[in-house]
Structure formats: structure tokens, C-alpha cells
Design an enzyme around this catalytic site. Structure first.
Site, PDB file in Angstrom:
ATOM      1  N   ASP A  96      47.240  -1.125   1.689  1.00 55.93           N
ATOM      2  CA  ASP A  96      46.514  -0.365   0.671  1.00 55.93           C
ATOM      3  C   ASP A  96      45.122   0.080   1.080  1.00 55.93           C
ATOM      4  O   ASP A  96      44.274   0.340   0.238  1.00 55.93           O
ATOM      5  CB  ASP A  96      46.398  -1.236  -0.587  1.00 55.93           C
ATOM      6  CG  ASP A  96      45.793  -2.601  -0.281  1.00 55.93           C
ATOM      7  OD1 ASP A  96      45.117  -2.719   0.753  1.00 55.93           O
ATOM      8  OD2 ASP A  96      45.982  -3.537  -1.076  1.00 55.93           O
ATOM      9  N   GLU A 118      54.633  -3.644   3.434  1.00 52.19           N
ATOM     10  CA  GLU A 118      53.930  -4.293   2.313  1.00 52.19           C
ATOM     11  C   GLU A 118      53.824  -3.323   1.131  1.00 52.19           C
ATOM     12  O   GLU A 118      52.744  -3.080   0.570  1.00 52.19           O
ATOM     13  CB  GLU A 118      52.547  -4.824   2.711  1.00 52.19           C
ATOM     14  CG  GLU A 118      52.034  -5.901   1.755  1.00 52.19           C
ATOM     15  CD  GLU A 118      50.638  -6.422   2.121  1.00 52.19           C
ATOM     16  OE1 GLU A 118      49.644  -5.804   1.748  1.00 52.19           O
ATOM     17  OE2 GLU A 118      50.585  -7.462   2.799  1.00 52.19           O
ATOM     18  N   GLU A 132      42.071   0.159  -3.724  1.00 54.97           N
ATOM     19  CA  GLU A 132      43.351  -0.214  -3.107  1.00 54.97           C
ATOM     20  C   GLU A 132      44.560   0.023  -4.004  1.00 54.97           C
ATOM     21  O   GLU A 132      45.635   0.374  -3.527  1.00 54.97           O
ATOM     22  CB  GLU A 132      43.307  -1.674  -2.637  1.00 54.97           C
ATOM     23  CG  GLU A 132      42.417  -1.920  -1.423  1.00 54.97           C
ATOM     24  CD  GLU A 132      40.942  -2.090  -1.757  1.00 54.97           C
ATOM     25  OE1 GLU A 132      40.587  -1.997  -2.964  1.00 54.97           O
ATOM     26  OE2 GLU A 132      40.138  -2.293  -0.826  1.00 54.97           O
ATOM     27  N   HIS A 205      34.566 -10.257  -0.238  1.00 55.58           N
ATOM     28  CA  HIS A 205      34.069  -8.982   0.284  1.00 55.58           C
ATOM     29  C   HIS A 205      34.464  -7.765  -0.541  1.00 55.58           C
ATOM     30  O   HIS A 205      34.021  -6.663  -0.246  1.00 55.58           O
ATOM     31  CB  HIS A 205      34.620  -8.761   1.698  1.00 55.58           C
ATOM     32  CG  HIS A 205      36.103  -8.485   1.702  1.00 55.58           C
ATOM     33  ND1 HIS A 205      37.028  -9.488   1.664  1.00 55.58           N
ATOM     34  CD2 HIS A 205      36.798  -7.324   1.690  1.00 55.58           C
ATOM     35  CE1 HIS A 205      38.245  -8.953   1.662  1.00 55.58           C
ATOM     36  NE2 HIS A 205      38.138  -7.650   1.659  1.00 55.58           N
ATOM     37  N   ARG A 207      35.150  -4.458  -2.567  1.00 59.97           N
ATOM     38  CA  ARG A 207      34.238  -3.428  -3.058  1.00 59.97           C
ATOM     39  C   ARG A 207      33.920  -3.608  -4.542  1.00 59.97           C
ATOM     40  O   ARG A 207      32.774  -3.522  -4.947  1.00 59.97           O
ATOM     41  CB  ARG A 207      34.870  -2.042  -2.870  1.00 59.97           C
ATOM     42  CG  ARG A 207      34.306  -1.271  -1.721  1.00 59.97           C
ATOM     43  CD  ARG A 207      35.117  -0.010  -1.439  1.00 59.97           C
ATOM     44  NE  ARG A 207      35.065   0.292  -0.017  1.00 59.97           N
ATOM     45  CZ  ARG A 207      34.190   1.098   0.546  1.00 59.97           C
ATOM     46  NH1 ARG A 207      33.292   1.721  -0.173  1.00 59.97           N
ATOM     47  NH2 ARG A 207      34.207   1.310   1.860  1.00 59.97           N
ATOM     48  N   HIS A 237      31.641 -11.188   5.844  1.00 57.63           N
ATOM     49  CA  HIS A 237      32.029  -9.809   6.199  1.00 57.63           C
ATOM     50  C   HIS A 237      30.778  -9.036   6.633  1.00 57.63           C
ATOM     51  O   HIS A 237      29.717  -9.221   6.049  1.00 57.63           O
ATOM     52  CB  HIS A 237      32.648  -9.185   4.939  1.00 57.63           C
ATOM     53  CG  HIS A 237      33.303  -7.849   5.158  1.00 57.63           C
ATOM     54  ND1 HIS A 237      32.593  -6.722   5.481  1.00 57.63           N
ATOM     55  CD2 HIS A 237      34.606  -7.457   5.078  1.00 57.63           C
ATOM     56  CE1 HIS A 237      33.418  -5.696   5.597  1.00 57.63           C
ATOM     57  NE2 HIS A 237      34.657  -6.117   5.363  1.00 57.63           N
TER      58      HIS A 237
HETATM   59  C1  UD1 Z   1      38.456  -2.450   3.831  1.00 59.93           C
HETATM   60  C2  UD1 Z   1      39.593  -2.142   2.851  1.00 59.93           C
HETATM   61  C3  UD1 Z   1      39.942  -3.367   2.047  1.00 59.93           C
HETATM   62  C4  UD1 Z   1      40.184  -4.576   2.917  1.00 59.93           C
HETATM   63  C5  UD1 Z   1      39.017  -4.759   3.875  1.00 59.93           C
HETATM   64  C6  UD1 Z   1      39.333  -5.877   4.828  1.00 59.93           C
HETATM   65  C7  UD1 Z   1      39.514   0.176   2.069  1.00 59.93           C
HETATM   66  C8  UD1 Z   1      39.076   1.080   1.003  1.00 59.93           C
HETATM   67  N1  UD1 Z   1      39.191  -1.110   1.936  1.00 59.93           N
HETATM   68  O1  UD1 Z   1      37.295  -2.751   3.060  1.00 59.93           O
HETATM   69  O2  UD1 Z   1      41.126  -3.101   1.313  1.00 59.93           O
HETATM   70  O3  UD1 Z   1      40.268  -5.701   2.093  1.00 59.93           O
HETATM   71  O4  UD1 Z   1      38.827  -3.552   4.626  1.00 59.93           O
HETATM   72  O5  UD1 Z   1      38.180  -6.384   5.378  1.00 59.93           O
HETATM   73  O6  UD1 Z   1      40.154   0.606   2.988  1.00 59.93           O
HETATM   74  N2  UD1 Z   1      31.858  -3.293   9.018  1.00 59.93           N
HETATM   75  C9  UD1 Z   1      31.358  -3.559  10.277  1.00 59.93           C
HETATM   76  N3  UD1 Z   1      32.237  -3.915  11.262  1.00 59.93           N
HETATM   77  C10 UD1 Z   1      33.577  -4.034  11.054  1.00 59.93           C
HETATM   78  C11 UD1 Z   1      34.073  -3.775   9.772  1.00 59.93           C
HETATM   79  C12 UD1 Z   1      33.223  -3.391   8.763  1.00 59.93           C
HETATM   80  O7  UD1 Z   1      30.163  -3.460  10.510  1.00 59.93           O
HETATM   81  O8  UD1 Z   1      34.314  -4.379  12.001  1.00 59.93           O
HETATM   82  C13 UD1 Z   1      30.906  -2.895   7.941  1.00 59.93           C
HETATM   83  C14 UD1 Z   1      30.431  -1.447   8.072  1.00 59.93           C
HETATM   84  O9  UD1 Z   1      29.102  -1.347   7.644  1.00 59.93           O
HETATM   85  C15 UD1 Z   1      31.352  -0.725   7.101  1.00 59.93           C
HETATM   86  C16 UD1 Z   1      31.457  -1.764   5.986  1.00 59.93           C
HETATM   87  O10 UD1 Z   1      31.548  -3.009   6.663  1.00 59.93           O
HETATM   88  O11 UD1 Z   1      30.814   0.505   6.675  1.00 59.93           O
HETATM   89  C17 UD1 Z   1      32.604  -1.602   5.046  1.00 59.93           C
HETATM   90  O12 UD1 Z   1      33.835  -1.403   5.747  1.00 59.93           O
HETATM   91  P1  UD1 Z   1      35.049  -0.592   5.030  1.00 59.93           P
HETATM   92  O13 UD1 Z   1      36.218  -0.515   5.951  1.00 59.93           O
HETATM   93  O14 UD1 Z   1      34.536   0.695   4.484  1.00 59.93           O
HETATM   94  O15 UD1 Z   1      35.376  -1.479   3.778  1.00 59.93           O
HETATM   95  P2  UD1 Z   1      35.846  -2.948   3.638  1.00 59.93           P
HETATM   96  O16 UD1 Z   1      35.038  -3.529   2.535  1.00 59.93           O
HETATM   97  O17 UD1 Z   1      35.875  -3.630   4.952  1.00 59.93           O
HETATM   98  N1  UDP Z   2      40.328 -13.238   8.517  1.00 56.10           N
HETATM   99  C1  UDP Z   2      39.802 -13.459   9.791  1.00 56.10           C
HETATM  100  N2  UDP Z   2      38.530 -13.913   9.920  1.00 56.10           N
HETATM  101  C2  UDP Z   2      37.726 -14.133   8.852  1.00 56.10           C
HETATM  102  C3  UDP Z   2      38.248 -13.890   7.555  1.00 56.10           C
HETATM  103  C4  UDP Z   2      39.561 -13.441   7.431  1.00 56.10           C
HETATM  104  O1  UDP Z   2      40.490 -13.277  10.790  1.00 56.10           O
HETATM  105  O2  UDP Z   2      36.575 -14.541   9.043  1.00 56.10           O
HETATM  106  C5  UDP Z   2      41.697 -12.729   8.397  1.00 56.10           C
HETATM  107  C6  UDP Z   2      42.595 -13.503   7.470  1.00 56.10           C
HETATM  108  O3  UDP Z   2      43.266 -14.532   8.150  1.00 56.10           O
HETATM  109  C7  UDP Z   2      43.562 -12.436   6.978  1.00 56.10           C
HETATM  110  C8  UDP Z   2      42.759 -11.193   7.007  1.00 56.10           C
HETATM  111  O4  UDP Z   2      41.620 -11.442   7.817  1.00 56.10           O
HETATM  112  O5  UDP Z   2      44.640 -12.291   7.873  1.00 56.10           O
HETATM  113  C9  UDP Z   2      42.335 -10.829   5.606  1.00 56.10           C
HETATM  114  O6  UDP Z   2      41.453  -9.805   5.693  1.00 56.10           O
HETATM  115  P1  UDP Z   2      40.510  -9.398   4.514  1.00 56.10           P
HETATM  116  O7  UDP Z   2      40.292 -10.545   3.609  1.00 56.10           O
HETATM  117  O8  UDP Z   2      39.322  -8.784   5.153  1.00 56.10           O
HETATM  118  O9  UDP Z   2      41.320  -8.226   3.816  1.00 56.10           O
HETATM  119  P2  UDP Z   2      42.370  -8.161   2.609  1.00 56.10           P
HETATM  120  O10 UDP Z   2      43.518  -9.029   2.948  1.00 56.10           O
HETATM  121  O11 UDP Z   2      41.619  -8.563   1.395  1.00 56.10           O
HETATM  122  O12 UDP Z   2      42.727  -6.728   2.551  1.00 56.10           O
END
Ligand code: UD1
Ligand code: UDP
Length: 366
Positions: A96, A118, A132, A205, A207, A237
């Protein structure tokens, strides 16, 4: 030979798609290519390295503080570029995220059939989780084949009119991932920190939780203070808004260790040894029950109701008071805790990827 493009770009998608990519690659009748959108950066690359999955195409779109508009636009254009370079019989996306939505839309516009892994998770509230819930509904609407992790998810798809013969119940590929990550001989500084104490693992984490994250975390801090035999680790995060809230709530609190996001290898091994999980994550709700670790979900609703039904998870809301009460009820009552710890994991048996590969192998006309 069927040419399949797997598209993913965030940490959770990689954890769940890498086992599938490795499984599909074992089949001589598939030609498998991986497109990484790079919606995440460090969090994504560390997972792909662990599984040894190298992308054939990389978009590397991530920007600090990226908006949904930017992610959608870049993934849509980037996926279009790849689909114009090579022709594919199938595009597979997962879950999602905005990567999944925009890549599925690109495939649909390019008239390449989409397959959703999924599929069928629903809260039926378009704003929870945001965005999502919209993303997965939209991806399912565009998808030709839907792989549902559970019966409940398959029923949701059928209720929306998906063709029964194109919906398959497979289990969740996240359970398959443990074959690559969980080890008996695991050592980590967090285990040293937690020696002699019950370890609580925290992730938060989402949104839609960002505006209330500070309150949620303060509720955790208050509850933990009542249980001195417990300590907690919170891998934070990299989102700057999450970092600020975590620092404000736990900075200087010796009971809670804040860390960088953990490598998935470390996270799964710590999870398997944890006493309790506090999370607003989706994937973690599916993972913890596999190890008999109770999960308290800091949200008002969840698309993963199976955990609550099986008794492994509880929804405790996202206010300071509800989080405080929810934690105290479980940490303070051994009977409640043991019941949750002994419930059965409803999310799969670790063979979902094989099922998906076999179904695709059976030459479904796409
Ligand atoms: C995204 C997904 C969410 C998922 C999450 C897993 C969408 C809308 N949301 O949200 O469903 O639960 O990923 O973690 O697709 N950032 C870094 N390095 C990284 C990753 C993220 O610096 O490796 C920071 C950046 O500033 C980035 C911010 O995190 O802009 C947010 O990342 P983003 O992918 O937009 O949203 P998530 O909250 O991670
Ligand atoms: N995870 C990880 N390191 C962390 C936190 C989570 O590898 O510090 C893994 C966790 O085991 C799971 C996935 O990240 O497989 C979940 O990701 P996240 O919670 O970011 O996203 P969501 O499942 O909510 O979309």
C-alpha cells in the site's frame, strides 16, 4: 518465458518482496527484473543487500521530507520509462505504499497486467492509514491477479467484485523472510543493554500519527516508568518529524534506548527475543505473532484484524492516556500477557512465495 517486473521502493516492501524475487528467480520459465524506485534510501539498500537482491533498474527518487505529490509523480514517470524500454508480461507490486500505487498506475496506463501481492487489506476508512488505505484499494482495482495473505483479505476483494478465480490466498511473504534473517547465534548491543530485563521493542512512524506522536510517546514513557523490570529500544525512523518527537519524549531516559533504524537482520532477531512490541507499523503486526510476542498497536483502527481476532494483538489507540492504559493492562497482568503470547500467528506458514510462484507458473493467462 514470462517476463515479470517486480517494483518496490520502501523498507517493508523490500522485506516482503525480496523472498519472492529469490523464489521467482529459481523458476526457469520466468525472466525476473527488479525495479527499485528508491522511495527509501538507506532503509531500502540495507534490506536488499541482506537478501542479495540487486535492482536491474533504480530510480533513486528519495528526497528529505518528500511529499506524496513528488513520490507519485517521480514513480509514475520512472516506471513508464522502464516499461517503454523493455516489454513485460506482468508487473508485480506490493502492499500500500505510494510506490506500489504509482507503479501499478504506470503499468495500467502502459496496458501491462498488474499483480498485487498482499492484496485485500482494508480498514474501510480512506484516511486511516493515510494514504495507504487509498493506495491499496486503488492497486486492487487496477490488478488482474490478487494474492491475498489471509482469508479475510480474499473475502474483502470478492466483496468488491474481484473475480474469484483470480484471487489466491497465499499467506504473507513476510513470514518467508525469517528463513533468511533469524539466527540462534545472534549477539547485539541491544541485548547487552536489556540483559536481566524484559525487552520492549517500539516502532512508530505513520504519517497520520505524526501530529500526535509526541503524546503517544509520552504515554509510553509514563507506563514504562511503572515497570522497572522492563527496558525498551526504539529504532527511530529517519523522518525528521519522527526524530524530533522521539528525542523530545525519551532523550535522557535511561530506560529507553533510541537507535538508528536497525538492519532487518538485527530487527528480526531482537523481535524474536522481545517481551512485548509497541507499534503503529503494519508489517511488525504480522511479524511479532510468529515469535509469540504480544503486540500493542498504537492506532485507532487496523487493516490487520486477524491479529486481534487470534488474540496476539490489541488496538490501544494513539492518545497519551490510551497508550498508557493499554501498556499497563498487559505488563501489569501476567494472565492477560500469557494469553496473548500463546495465541496462534494467523499470517502464514513461511511458504507464501512458493505458492505465488507456483500459481504464476501454472500459466494463468494474463
Ligand atoms: C512509507 C510508506 C508507509 C510505510 C513506510 C515504511 C507511503 C505513502 N508510505 O512511509 O506506508 O509504512 O514507508 O517505513 O508510501 N527517510 C530517509 N531515509 C530512508 C527512508 C526515509 O531519510 O531510507 C526520510 C526522508 O526524509 C523521507 C521521509 O523519511 O522524506 C519519509 O519517507 P516516505 O517514504 O515519504 O514516508 P514513510 O513515512 O517512510
Ligand atoms: N524493520 C527494520 N528495522 C527497524 C524497524 C523495522 O528492519 O528498525 C522492519 C520490520 O521488521 C518490518 C518492516 O521493517 O519488516 C516494517 O516496516 P515499517 O514499519 O517501516 O512499515 P509498514 O510495515 O508499517 O508499512
Amino acid at each position: 518465458m514470462k517476463k515479470i517486473l517486480l517494483v518496490f521502493g520502501t523498507r517493508p516492501e523490500a522485506v516482503k518482496m525480496c523472498p519472492l524475487a529469490l523464489e521467482l528467480k529459481k523458476h526457469a520459465s520466468f525472466c525476473v527484473r527488479v525495479l527499485s524506485t528508491g522511495q527509501h534510501r538507506e532503509m531500502l539498500s540495507s534490506v536488499m543487500e541482506l537478501f542479495g537482491v540487486a535492482p536491474d533498474y533504480s530510480l533513486e527518487i528519495m528526497a528529505k521530507g518528500q511529499t506524496l505529490f513528488e513520490i507519485t509523480e517521480k514513480v509514475l514517470r520512472g516506471t513508464r520509462g522502464v516499461l517503454e524500454k523493455e516489454s513485460f508480461d506482468l508487473v508485480m507490486v506490493h502492499g500500500d505504499t505510494t510506490t506500489a500505487f504509482a507503479a501499478a498506475l504506470a503499468a495500467f496506463y502502459a496496458r501491462v497486467p498488474v499483480c498485487h501481492v498482499e492484496a485485500g487489506l482494508r480498514t474501510h476508512d480512506i484516511y486511516a492509514p493515510y494514504p495507504e488505505e487509498f493506495n491499496r484499494v486503488a492497486v486492487d482495482a487496477l490488478s488482474h491477479i490478487c494474492f491475498a495473505p489471509t482469508e479475510r483479505a480474499a473475502e474483502a476483494l470478492m466483496a468488491e467484485g474481484k473475480r474469484e478465480d483470480l484471487v489466491f490466498i497465499t499467506g504473507n511473504t513476510v513470514i518467508d523472510a525469517f528463513r533468511y534473517t533469524v539466527r540462534e547465534d545472534f549477539a547485539h548491543e541491544v541485548l547487552d543493554f536489556a540483559r536481566g530485563k524484559k525487552l520492549v521493542l517500539i516502532t512508530a512512524h505513520r504519517r497520520e500519527n505524526l501530529p500526535v506522536l509526541g503524546r503517544m510517546l509520552r504515554g509510553i514513557s509514563r507506563a514504562l516508568a511503572e515497570f522497572p523490570d522492563v527496558c525498551a529500544v526504539y529504532p527511530v525512523h529517519p523522518n525528521p518529524a519522527v526524530r524530533a518527537a522521539a528525542e523530545a519524549a525519551f532523550g535522557g531516559n535511561g530506560q529507553v534506548k533510541l537507535t538508528e533504524p536497525l538492519e532487518v537482520f538485527a530487527f528480526h532477531n531482537l523481535l524474536s527475543r522481545a517481551y512485548l512490541v509497541l507499534t503503529d507499523s503494519g508489517g511488525v503486526q504480522e511479524e511479532a505473532p510468529h515469535f509469540g510476542v504480544p503486540v500493542l498497536v498504537m492506532r485507532n483502527t487496523t487493516e490487520r484484524q486477524e491479529g486481534a481476532q487470534a488474540g496476539t494483538a490489541r488496538l490501544i489507540g494513539n492518545t497519551a492516556q490510551s497508550v498508557y492504559t493499554g501498556i499497563c493492562e498487559v505488563l501489569g497482568n501476567r494472565e492477560v500477557y500469557m494469553k496473548m503470547a500463546h495465541a496462534v500467528n494467523p499470517y502464514g506458514d513461511g511458504h507464501a512465495s512458493e505458492r505465488i510462484a507456483d500459481i504464476l507458473e501454472r500459466a494463468i493467462e494474463v
